[in-house]
Design a protein around this motif. Structure first.
Motif, mmCIF file in Angstrom:
data_model
loop_
_atom_site.group_PDB
_atom_site.id
_atom_site.type_symbol
_atom_site.label_atom_id
_atom_site.label_comp_id
_atom_site.label_asym_id
_atom_site.label_seq_id
_atom_site.Cartn_x
_atom_site.Cartn_y
_atom_site.Cartn_z
ATOM 1 N N LEU A 168 17.357 -7.285 3.165
ATOM 2 C CA LEU A 168 17.266 -6.494 4.391
ATOM 3 C C LEU A 168 18.528 -5.653 4.569
ATOM 4 O O LEU A 168 18.461 -4.482 4.968
ATOM 5 N N ASP A 169 19.683 -6.223 4.254
ATOM 6 C CA ASP A 169 20.935 -5.455 4.299
ATOM 7 C C ASP A 169 20.850 -4.242 3.379
ATOM 8 O O ASP A 169 21.311 -3.148 3.723
ATOM 9 N N ASP A 170 20.271 -4.441 2.189
ATOM 10 C CA ASP A 170 20.136 -3.344 1.222
ATOM 11 C C ASP A 170 19.309 -2.201 1.802
ATOM 12 O O ASP A 170 19.631 -1.023 1.622
ATOM 13 N N VAL A 171 18.230 -2.552 2.503
ATOM 14 C CA VAL A 171 17.373 -1.518 3.109
ATOM 15 C C VAL A 171 18.139 -0.756 4.182
ATOM 16 O O VAL A 171 18.120 0.479 4.232
ATOM 17 N N LEU A 172 18.825 -1.496 5.063
ATOM 18 C CA LEU A 172 19.541 -0.845 6.164
ATOM 19 C C LEU A 172 20.692 0.026 5.660
ATOM 20 O O LEU A 172 21.070 0.994 6.329
ATOM 21 N N ALA A 173 21.233 -0.297 4.494
ATOM 22 C CA ALA A 173 22.366 0.466 3.949
ATOM 23 C C ALA A 173 21.929 1.608 3.039
ATOM 24 O O ALA A 173 22.768 2.420 2.617
ATOM 25 N N ALA A 194 0.816 -1.209 0.000
ATOM 26 C CA ALA A 194 0.000 0.000 0.000
ATOM 27 C C ALA A 194 0.853 1.264 0.000
ATOM 28 O O ALA A 194 0.343 2.355 -0.268
ATOM 29 N N ASP A 195 2.142 1.149 0.294
ATOM 30 C CA ASP A 195 3.031 2.305 0.362
ATOM 31 C C ASP A 195 3.825 2.474 -0.929
ATOM 32 O O ASP A 195 4.038 1.516 -1.687
ATOM 33 N N ASP A 196 4.291 3.702 -1.144
ATOM 34 C CA ASP A 196 5.190 4.013 -2.252
ATOM 35 C C ASP A 196 6.609 3.978 -1.691
ATOM 36 O O ASP A 196 6.987 4.822 -0.874
ATOM 37 N N TRP A 197 7.412 3.020 -2.126
ATOM 38 C CA TRP A 197 8.726 2.815 -1.527
ATOM 39 C C TRP A 197 9.864 3.519 -2.251
ATOM 40 O O TRP A 197 10.983 3.559 -1.759
ATOM 41 N N GLY A 198 9.605 4.053 -3.429
ATOM 42 C CA GLY A 198 10.635 4.809 -4.131
ATOM 43 C C GLY A 198 11.916 4.029 -4.315
ATOM 44 O O GLY A 198 11.921 2.937 -4.895
ATOM 45 N N LYS A 199 13.022 4.558 -3.783
ATOM 46 C CA LYS A 199 14.334 3.923 -3.947
ATOM 47 C C LYS A 199 14.415 2.557 -3.261
ATOM 48 O O LYS A 199 15.305 1.754 -3.558
ATOM 49 N N LEU A 200 13.498 2.290 -2.328
ATOM 50 C CA LEU A 200 13.529 1.018 -1.605
ATOM 51 C C LEU A 200 12.763 -0.098 -2.315
ATOM 52 O O LEU A 200 12.826 -1.253 -1.904
ATOM 53 N N VAL A 245 17.152 8.242 2.330
ATOM 54 C CA VAL A 245 15.801 7.679 2.359
ATOM 55 C C VAL A 245 15.152 8.105 3.669
ATOM 56 O O VAL A 245 15.812 8.141 4.713
ATOM 57 N N ASP A 246 13.870 8.448 3.620
ATOM 58 C CA ASP A 246 13.170 8.835 4.841
ATOM 59 C C ASP A 246 13.308 7.732 5.877
ATOM 60 O O ASP A 246 13.009 6.569 5.614
ATOM 61 N N PRO A 247 13.774 8.055 7.083
ATOM 62 C CA PRO A 247 14.024 7.016 8.089
ATOM 63 C C PRO A 247 12.768 6.259 8.513
ATOM 64 O O PRO A 247 12.848 5.085 8.873
ATOM 65 N N ALA A 248 11.610 6.925 8.496
ATOM 66 C CA ALA A 248 10.381 6.230 8.874
ATOM 67 C C ALA A 248 10.041 5.153 7.856
ATOM 68 O O ALA A 248 9.646 4.040 8.228
ATOM 69 N N LYS A 249 10.206 5.484 6.565
ATOM 70 C CA LYS A 249 9.921 4.494 5.516
ATOM 71 C C LYS A 249 10.934 3.343 5.590
ATOM 72 O O LYS A 249 10.579 2.176 5.461
#
Length: 513
Positions: free
Chosen positions: A416-421, A386-392, A425-429
């Protein structure tokens, strides 16, 4: 958007199949649980980490999950092929305790390991002794067509069902003959029609009394181990249910026997249709290999989860070690490998801690001011989509594709490593997506702290506040460039079991070795 079809490897057909639930929108799963005669070793616990990831993945895919794990407290012999003594009776005799006390003690120990590894509670724990009346009724229903009675009990005739041992890869006449020959070498039961025939009910020998025994049409005694799982899975989940899991060792004897009973009970024929086996899909995790031989409980001191904790390793480092390999691959255990998993877990925990701090700093400047990691229920892909994740978005696509590809947790971890690195990117997203992924992997990254991961080994003699004081003094010596004093202090700390990690990029600075 991503929504990869969930494919699971079916041991019965030896191929990956798109998962289609028997009941739309639901997933019913049965996992072979422990025989509570001893502590589980870490190889046993790999099976429950695997089953937990399966359940979390089914939740991720939006299915209502009903997961059942059994507790065997009667009927399991010391040899899986119907030979030897009852494991529970043997342990009770050796400990001079009630068999009920033995069962309760080791059941609680197993449940403690379940909690330590962050394995979700199933919908129901089924305990074998609670289902003995149903087992007797089940056996009565199949006895006339599929069983025969000997002096030692009631036995299932495997020639009365089609495709016996197909799950184990033995179903031609030549292969069954080889299996019969193997059984003849280990099974001492006299007068069986086929060597692979197995006990449905074991009579208590004349002149003996067991701690666990019941009256039945075939005499006073106890149910066979294989009967238990057929009865409990059918009673709670109904036939056919979706998925049956267990260790790969069950694929050779226990599960083929269970399938034969299910065929007899359901009055079905060949296994060309997987539904005839009682479960649509049979899944098995591979072995954990430990080269020193300390995986076997017969070795005395064997590798249990508590031993890892006693040596200073957080139990979730072992969970991460399991996730870093595919469940169908052999996984070799080593202390070096466990140490590498702990280091990786520390990096993840530190990355999440920094993310949470950044989220708090931004406050109202963040798109989402809430704490997304505090969601109580498991995340679903539909909810995340339901969310727009953009670069993620590429990381989400990678994660879903991996976990849907027969639970490829190793690749899912890298997503998951890719997301944390990810940068800028907005920290909440970022936190929301990382939390959703962690809900599937079960590493508790948003609950763990640096202090949680610094576990004091049981053999350590130095107090942690003393170590912290020494590290503070060490920083002063380094600032003074007093290298001889630094070397002397390192040796003094090493003698007390403290390994100093100068320049540690994780900032842990020391560990008790």
């Amino acid at each position: 958007m991503t929504d990869a079809p969930l494919k699971l490897f079916n041991s019965l057909t030896r191929q990956a199949e798109v998962f289609e639930p028997v009941h739309p929108g639901e997933a019913r799963v049965y996992t072979c649980g422990p025989t509570v005669y001893n502590y589980p070793h870490i190889g046993n616990m790999r099976a429950y980490v695997f089953a937990d990831v399966l359940g979390r993945t089914l939740t991720w895919k939006g299915l209502k999950l009903t997961h059942v794990i059994n507790i065997t407290d009667v009927g399991h012999l010391t040899d899986d092929a119907d030979a030897g003594e009852d494991k529970m009776e043997k342990m009770a005799a050796s400990q001079a305790q009630s068999i009920w006390d033995i069962a309760e003690h080791y059941k609680q120990a197993y449940w403690a390991d379940i909690r330590s590894l962050n394995i979700r509670q199933p919908a129901q724990w089924t305990v074998a002794t609670d289902y003995v009346p149903q087992m007797i009724e089940f056996a009565k229903g199949i006895a006339d067509k599929h069983c025969y009675e000997l002096e030692s009990g009631l036995y299932f005739d495997v020639s009365t069902v089609a495709d016996y041992a197909l799950l184990a890869g033995r179903h031609t006449q030549e292969q069954l003959a080889e299996a019969d020959e193997a059984h003849m070498r280990i099974d001492p039961v006299k007068d069986k029609r086929n060597a692979a025939d197995f006990a449905i009910w074991r009579k208590t020998p004349a002149g003996e009394t067991r701690q666990m025994e019941w009256d039945s049409p075939w005499g006073r005694g106890a149910p066979g181990w294989h009967l238990e799982c057929s009865v409990m899975s059918g009673e709670v989940l109904g036939f056919p249910f979706d998925i049956h899991t267990g260790g790969i060792d069950h694929r050779e004897i226990h599960h083929p026997n269970e399938i034969a009973q299910n065929q007899a009970h359901c009055c079905t024929n060949g296994l060309d249709d997987p539904r005839n086996s009682g479960a649509r899909i049979w899944m098995h995790n591979n072995f954990l290999v430990e080269r020193s031989g300390k995986m076997s409980k017969s070795s005395g001191e064997f590798l249990r989860l508590q031993l890892l904790i006693d040596r200073g390793y957080h139990p979730l480092a072992y969970r991460l070690m399991c996730l870093a390999a595919h469940y169908r691959s052999e996984l070799e255990f080593s202390w070096e490998g466990l140490g590498a998993a702990l280091t990786r877990l520390k990096r993840m925990v530190m990355a999440v801690a920094q993310l949470k701090a950044r989220h708090a700093e931004l406050g109202s400047a963040s798109i989402d001011q809430s704490a997304p990691w505090e969601q109580e229920e498991g995340w679903t892909l539909k909810q995340v989509q339901a969310d727009d994740w953009g670069k993620l978005q590429p990381a989400l696509n990678k994660f879903d594709a991996a976990i849907a590809d027969d639970l490829n947790s190793a690749v899912a971890l890298t997503a998951l490593d890719d997301v944390l690195a990810a940068k800028k990117v907005d920290p909440a997203k970022k936190a929301e997506l990382a939390a959703a992924m962690d809900a599937v992997l079960g590493l508790q990254l948003f609950n763990l702290t640096r202090a949680d991961l610094r576990i004091r080994p049981k053999a350590a003699t130095i107090a942690e506040d003393q170590v912290e004081a020494a590290i503070t003094f060490r920083k002063e010596l380094r600032a003074q460039q007093n290298y001889p004093a630094l070397d002397r202090q390192r040796d003094e700390l090493a003698a007390q079991g403290v390994e100093v990690m100068d320049g540690d990029p994780l900032g842990w600075e020391w560990k008790l070795g």
